[in-house]
Motif scaffolding. Structure first.
Motif, PDB file in Angstrom:
ATOM      1  N   ASP A  38       0.821  -1.211   0.000  1.00 14.75           N
ATOM      2  CA  ASP A  38       0.000   0.000   0.000  1.00 14.75           C
ATOM      3  C   ASP A  38       0.860   1.268   0.000  1.00 14.75           C
ATOM      4  O   ASP A  38       0.418   2.324  -0.455  1.00 14.75           O
ATOM      5  N   LEU A  39       2.091   1.148   0.509  1.00 17.86           N
ATOM      6  CA  LEU A  39       2.995   2.296   0.462  1.00 17.86           C
ATOM      7  C   LEU A  39       3.268   2.663  -0.993  1.00 17.86           C
ATOM      8  O   LEU A  39       3.385   3.836  -1.352  1.00 17.86           O
ATOM      9  N   HIS A  40       3.363   1.631  -1.843  1.00 11.97           N
ATOM     10  CA  HIS A  40       3.580   1.886  -3.274  1.00 11.97           C
ATOM     11  C   HIS A  40       2.335   2.522  -3.907  1.00 11.97           C
ATOM     12  O   HIS A  40       2.452   3.329  -4.826  1.00 11.97           O
ATOM     13  N   ALA A  41       1.161   2.151  -3.396  1.00 11.03           N
ATOM     14  CA  ALA A  41      -0.082   2.752  -3.898  1.00 11.03           C
ATOM     15  C   ALA A  41      -0.131   4.238  -3.527  1.00 11.03           C
ATOM     16  O   ALA A  41      -0.490   5.086  -4.353  1.00 11.03           O
ATOM     17  N   ILE A  42       0.265   4.544  -2.293  1.00 10.62           N
ATOM     18  CA  ILE A  42       0.295   5.950  -1.855  1.00 10.62           C
ATOM     19  C   ILE A  42       1.280   6.737  -2.718  1.00 10.62           C
ATOM     20  O   ILE A  42       0.975   7.822  -3.218  1.00 10.62           O
ATOM     21  N   GLU A  43       2.463   6.158  -2.907  1.00 10.06           N
ATOM     22  CA  GLU A  43       3.497   6.829  -3.702  1.00 10.06           C
ATOM     23  C   GLU A  43       2.992   7.084  -5.128  1.00 10.06           C
ATOM     24  O   GLU A  43       3.190   8.173  -5.681  1.00 10.06           O
ATOM     25  N   ALA A  44       2.334   6.105  -5.707  1.00 10.46           N
ATOM     26  CA  ALA A  44       1.822   6.268  -7.081  1.00 10.46           C
ATOM     27  C   ALA A  44       0.845   7.443  -7.148  1.00 10.46           C
ATOM     28  O   ALA A  44       0.894   8.261  -8.070  1.00 10.46           O
ATOM     29  N   ALA A  45      -0.037   7.535  -6.137  1.00 16.57           N
ATOM     30  CA  ALA A  45      -1.018   8.623  -6.116  1.00 16.57           C
ATOM     31  C   ALA A  45      -0.320   9.981  -5.978  1.00 16.57           C
ATOM     32  O   ALA A  45      -0.675  10.950  -6.654  1.00 16.57           O
ATOM     33  N   LEU A  46       0.686  10.036  -5.107  1.00 15.74           N
ATOM     34  CA  LEU A  46       1.386  11.300  -4.882  1.00 15.74           C
ATOM     35  C   LEU A  46       2.142  11.743  -6.143  1.00 15.74           C
ATOM     36  O   LEU A  46       2.204  12.927  -6.466  1.00 15.74           O
ATOM     37  N   GLN A  47       2.705  10.765  -6.862  1.00 11.45           N
ATOM     38  CA  GLN A  47       3.408  11.114  -8.105  1.00 11.45           C
ATOM     39  C   GLN A  47       2.447  11.659  -9.153  1.00 11.45           C
ATOM     40  O   GLN A  47       2.788  12.571  -9.905  1.00 11.45           O
ATOM     41  N   ILE A  48       1.232  11.091  -9.200  1.00 11.09           N
ATOM     42  CA  ILE A  48       0.232  11.601 -10.146  1.00 11.09           C
ATOM     43  C   ILE A  48      -0.155  13.035  -9.758  1.00 11.09           C
ATOM     44  O   ILE A  48      -0.274  13.913 -10.608  1.00 11.09           O
ATOM     45  N   LYS A  49      -0.310  13.246  -8.454  1.00 10.56           N
ATOM     46  CA  LYS A  49      -0.647  14.595  -7.973  1.00 10.56           C
ATOM     47  C   LYS A  49       0.438  15.593  -8.378  1.00 10.56           C
ATOM     48  O   LYS A  49       0.148  16.700  -8.847  1.00 10.56           O
ATOM     49  N   LEU A 176      -6.723   0.592  -9.914  1.00  8.28           N
ATOM     50  CA  LEU A 176      -5.445  -0.083 -10.165  1.00  8.28           C
ATOM     51  C   LEU A 176      -4.997  -0.808  -8.907  1.00  8.28           C
ATOM     52  O   LEU A 176      -5.178  -0.305  -7.800  1.00  8.28           O
ATOM     53  N   THR A 177      -4.397  -1.998  -9.062  1.00  7.97           N
ATOM     54  CA  THR A 177      -3.645  -2.564  -7.944  1.00  7.97           C
ATOM     55  C   THR A 177      -2.188  -2.590  -8.383  1.00  7.97           C
ATOM     56  O   THR A 177      -1.885  -2.919  -9.521  1.00  7.97           O
ATOM     57  N   VAL A 178      -1.300  -2.185  -7.477  1.00  9.19           N
ATOM     58  CA  VAL A 178       0.091  -1.972  -7.888  1.00  9.19           C
ATOM     59  C   VAL A 178       1.048  -2.945  -7.199  1.00  9.19           C
ATOM     60  O   VAL A 178       0.808  -3.400  -6.080  1.00  9.19           O
ATOM     61  N   VAL A 179       2.139  -3.262  -7.909  1.00  5.98           N
ATOM     62  CA  VAL A 179       3.181  -4.143  -7.372  1.00  5.98           C
ATOM     63  C   VAL A 179       4.391  -3.299  -6.977  1.00  5.98           C
ATOM     64  O   VAL A 179       4.481  -2.119  -7.305  1.00  5.98           O
ATOM     65  N   ARG A 180       5.337  -3.927  -6.290  1.00  3.01           N
ATOM     66  CA  ARG A 180       6.501  -3.204  -5.763  1.00  3.01           C
ATOM     67  C   ARG A 180       7.310  -2.479  -6.831  1.00  3.01           C
ATOM     68  O   ARG A 180       7.880  -1.429  -6.580  1.00  3.01           O
ATOM     69  N   GLU A 181       7.377  -3.076  -8.027  1.00  2.00           N
ATOM     70  CA  GLU A 181       8.228  -2.512  -9.076  1.00  2.00           C
ATOM     71  C   GLU A 181       7.809  -1.110  -9.501  1.00  2.00           C
ATOM     72  O   GLU A 181       8.572  -0.402 -10.147  1.00  2.00           O
ATOM     73  N   ILE A 182       6.593  -0.704  -9.166  1.00  4.48           N
ATOM     74  CA  ILE A 182       6.072   0.557  -9.712  1.00  4.48           C
ATOM     75  C   ILE A 182       6.851   1.782  -9.240  1.00  4.48           C
ATOM     76  O   ILE A 182       7.018   2.741 -10.002  1.00  4.48           O
ATOM     77  N   ASN A 183       7.368   1.766  -8.020  1.00  6.73           N
ATOM     78  CA  ASN A 183       8.065   2.953  -7.509  1.00  6.73           C
ATOM     79  C   ASN A 183       8.780   2.642  -6.200  1.00  6.73           C
ATOM     80  O   ASN A 183       8.682   1.527  -5.679  1.00  6.73           O
ATOM     81  N   GLU A 184       9.456   3.618  -5.689  1.00  6.88           N
ATOM     82  CA  GLU A 184      10.115   3.516  -4.385  1.00  6.88           C
ATOM     83  C   GLU A 184       9.369   4.479  -3.461  1.00  6.88           C
ATOM     84  O   GLU A 184       9.436   5.693  -3.648  1.00  6.88           O
ATOM     85  N   PRO A 185       8.622   3.971  -2.469  1.00  4.16           N
ATOM     86  CA  PRO A 185       7.836   4.882  -1.628  1.00  4.16           C
ATOM     87  C   PRO A 185       8.730   5.882  -0.891  1.00  4.16           C
ATOM     88  O   PRO A 185       9.810   5.519  -0.427  1.00  4.16           O
TER      89      PRO A 185
END
Lengths: 261, 400
Positions: A38-49, A176-185
């Motif tokens: 879920d940390l990666h999900a948060i990071e993905a959202a913040l990057q979109i923002k 979306l459900t995200v995997v670890r590879e998507i980003n570095e939280p």
């Protein structure tokens, strides 16, 4: 644009051990953490923002009152607001009841994009994301390992598959459900931590989300745990004894007999 | 059902608190209190010295659910990639055949996409009939048409059990089908049995981060849906003379909101090596350092094998994730699995316990890895493994 990130507070299951005598779990001092995916999900959202600008990121969780800690951590990372679904009526929810409850809340909040971790490390089912999408009647893309492009209209992502990946596009709203590879939280900033301390965590109960009571908690859960148990020892096992050299010699002898060597 | 604490009997002794694997018991005002994490596992019932924890019937238990008797038959949702049925589907036909025979019902395979030859193959592997849909919408994987068509078929034919592989595809679209049909789904089962008394499907899977096993039931809803990971079940018998029926399906009205633009193949080498290796030498936390894997590599190459690792070793950063064996890593089934310094958390065991021969080397004689081992050596990996390397070199030398 409004992004809802669903997170879960979980016990750090890597720290859990089984007591071999009682066959029960030893969880003394096991810390509660945000589910790592879920940390990666948060990071993905913040990057979109950061990329699109006009975006509100809401973190949402369902759990006991102490799950508030997970939401504060999300705020310290940079999400704009946090909501806690907490109610005795949610007790005993399986993935279906959980998905229903969360989807009711998401509906209430309003959304263009929902992001979740691919699964939680305690249950490891990976079901709540897709089930929520079904309840919300929106498409979903599971196992997203990269977001190639996003606008207010649609999204193009890379979806992890067994033999590689697919490039998939979908219109918004989408889940979306995200995997670890998507980003570095990112780590929480000092400013974020200050904000998290003061932030108001809004609590919602089943009446706040217009949920049908028979779809909640145990009543709304088709699956039930019959029992839990530790795996039993196999009966045909052979334990060697003696010095390392003696034990290895005995093993090699066995393997020779089995024609494995 | 609901678990309740009789506050008059409760002495606040806290004995129940540790017995709960879900952290669902708290002490409030010196009395035990069951919070919303309770999963009804009933572990606490026998623990309370005062008998203060009780299972109570709720309104829900007295009301009848759906009419379960209408549902019959076992279904396996077969998966094809690039027109070829994947192995996990054949493994599920083996399991499905056994379940169907036990229930005295038929085994149906469902296949979206692929050729008629592939559909016929499903019969050879154990299906009584195949529901086969052919349409260009199944050339790539999108959830919508899979969810729509499978939900439609289940509503029409009313099977009792529906299984699929816990693959990227299965784990993505199956939950949506379960949600649409408002039924239960159990992910990553390692064993499926029929309860002799009730006829319910007993779905056994690792729970709680893979630290323990749980039996899951779906007692009042149908179908009972479950996913099973590749290489967990054994394939059934292949019989080319086996006869069955192939039913062509109507594929009208299927569309997709998502669109696959491109599929990129990218096979990681370690994956192939690990999952095809006859011998795997795996290391865990007990190695204590990254260098330990050098020693395991030597042993592995001596046996023409591959190197695996437990989650603990990967989390420590001693070896890359692609080597991880277990519930959140790869499931492997080699002829010989040598576990070095791996304690054997359930989440690791479920990824390797179907190996033919398991050899465990661990300092701690109580380590759970010895429960699944055929051969156990209690000792320091840094003494045992070098000795093993030496001995194997001797044996190999004498053969040449």
């Amino acid at each position: 644009m409004r992004i809802v990130v669903c997170i879960k507070q979980v016990p750090d299951t890597a720290e859990v051990r089984i007591n071999p005598e009682t066959n029960t779990l030893v969880r003394d001092g096991v810390p509660s953490i945000i589910n790592p995916y879920d940390l990666h999900a948060i990071e993905a959202a913040l990057q979109i923002k950061e990329k699109l600008g006009d975006v509100t990121v809401t973190a949402l969780t369902m759990g006991p009152p102490q799950a508030e800690d997970a939401l504060r951590e999300a705020i310290s990372m940079g999400v704009d607001e946090a909501l806690l679904l907490t109610d005795r009526a949610f007790a005993g929810s399986d993935t279906l009841a959980t998905s229903y409850t969360l989807s009711r809340a998401i509906q209430k909040i309003g959304f263009d994009l929902v992001i979740c971790g691919k699964q939680a490390i305690d249950g490891d089912t990976a079901q709540v994301g897709p089930e929520m999408a079904e309840f919300l009647n929106i498409p979903h893309i599971a196992y997203v390992k990269a977001i190639e492009e996003i606008s207010t209209q649609g999204i193009r992502v890379q979806r992890l598959m067994e033999e590689g990946y697919d490039i998939v596009e979908a219109p918004l709203p989408v889940l979306l459900t995200v995997v670890r590879e998507i980003n570095e939280p990112r780590l929480p900033s000092l400013k974020g931590k200050m904000r998290a301390k003061k932030a108001e965590i809004k609590k919602l109960t089943h009446t706040d989300i217009d949920a049908e009571e028979d779809k909640l908690g145990l009543t709304g859960s088709p699956t039930a745990v019959k029992n839990i148990f530790a795996p039993e020892a196999r009966k045909d096992r052979k334990m060697f004894s003696g010095s390392p050299a003696e034990q290895v010699a005995a093993l090699v002898e066995e393997l020779k007999n089995l024609k494995c060597l | 059902m609901r678990i309740k604490v009789d506050r008059d009997l409760c002495t606040g002794c806290e004995a129940c608190v540790d017995s709960c694997p879900y952290d669902a018991i708290e002490i409030k005002d010196e009395k035990a209190f069951i919070n919303e994490y309770c999963q009804l596992c009933r572990n606490c019932l026998s623990v309370c010295p005062e008998g203060a924890i009780k299972e109570v019937e709720t309104e829900e238990d007295r009301t009848e659910g759906m009419d379960l008797s209408q549902f019959r038959g076992v279904w396996v949702m077969a998966e094809q990639r690039d027109g070829k049925v994947v192995d996990v589907s054949l493994e599920l036909l083996g399991a499905g055949r056994r379940l169907a025979d036990e229930r005295g019902s038929e085994l149906t395979a469902v296949l979206f996409g692929a050729s008629e030859d592939e559909a016929a193959k499903l019969i050879h592997w154990g299906a009584d009939r195949v529901l086969h849909a052919q349409s260009p919408v199944f050339d790539t994987f999108n959830d919508d048409p899979y969810v729509e068509l499978l939900s439609r078929l289940i509503t029409q034919y009313k099977p009792e059990i529906v299984l699929t592989g816990a693959t990227a595809i299965g784990r993505s679209f199956f939950p949506r089908v379960a949600a649409r049909l408002r039924t239960g789904l159990t992910a990553d089962c390692t064993s499926l049995e029929i309860d002799k008394e009730t006829g319910h499907l007993l779905q056994i899977r690792p729970a709680f981060g893979g630290n323990i096993m749980a039996t899951i039931l779906c007692p009042k809803h149908r179908p009972q849906m479950a996913t099973v990971r590749p290489r967990v079940m054994k394939k059934g018998e292949y019989n080319e003379s086996r006869k069955g029926e192939i039913i062509k399906l109507d594929v009208e009205g299927l569309s997709s909101r998502t669109k696959v633009l491109q599929s990129i193949k990218e096979e990681s080498e370690t994956k192939v090596n690990l999952q095809e290796a006859d011998v795997i030498v795996a290391g865990g936390r007990g190695l204590g350092k990254a260098e330990g894997f050098k020693m395991l590599e030597e042993l592995a190459s001596l046996l023409d094998g591959a190197v695996g690792a437990s989650r603990a070793a990967v989390d420590e950063g001693w070896i890359s994730y692609s080597h991880q064996v277990g519930q959140t890593g790869k499931t492997v089934c080699p002829k010989i699995y040598i576990a070095c310094g791996i304690s054997g958390a359930v989440q690791h065991l479920v990824g390797m316990q179907s190996s033919d021969i398991i050899i465990a080397i661990n300092k701690n004689p109580d380590a759970p890895i010895f429960n699944v081992a055929n051969y156990g050596i209690v000792g320091d990996v840094y003494e045992v493994v070098p000795e093993l390397i030496k001995k194997i070199k001797e044996v190999k030398g004498s053969c040449q």
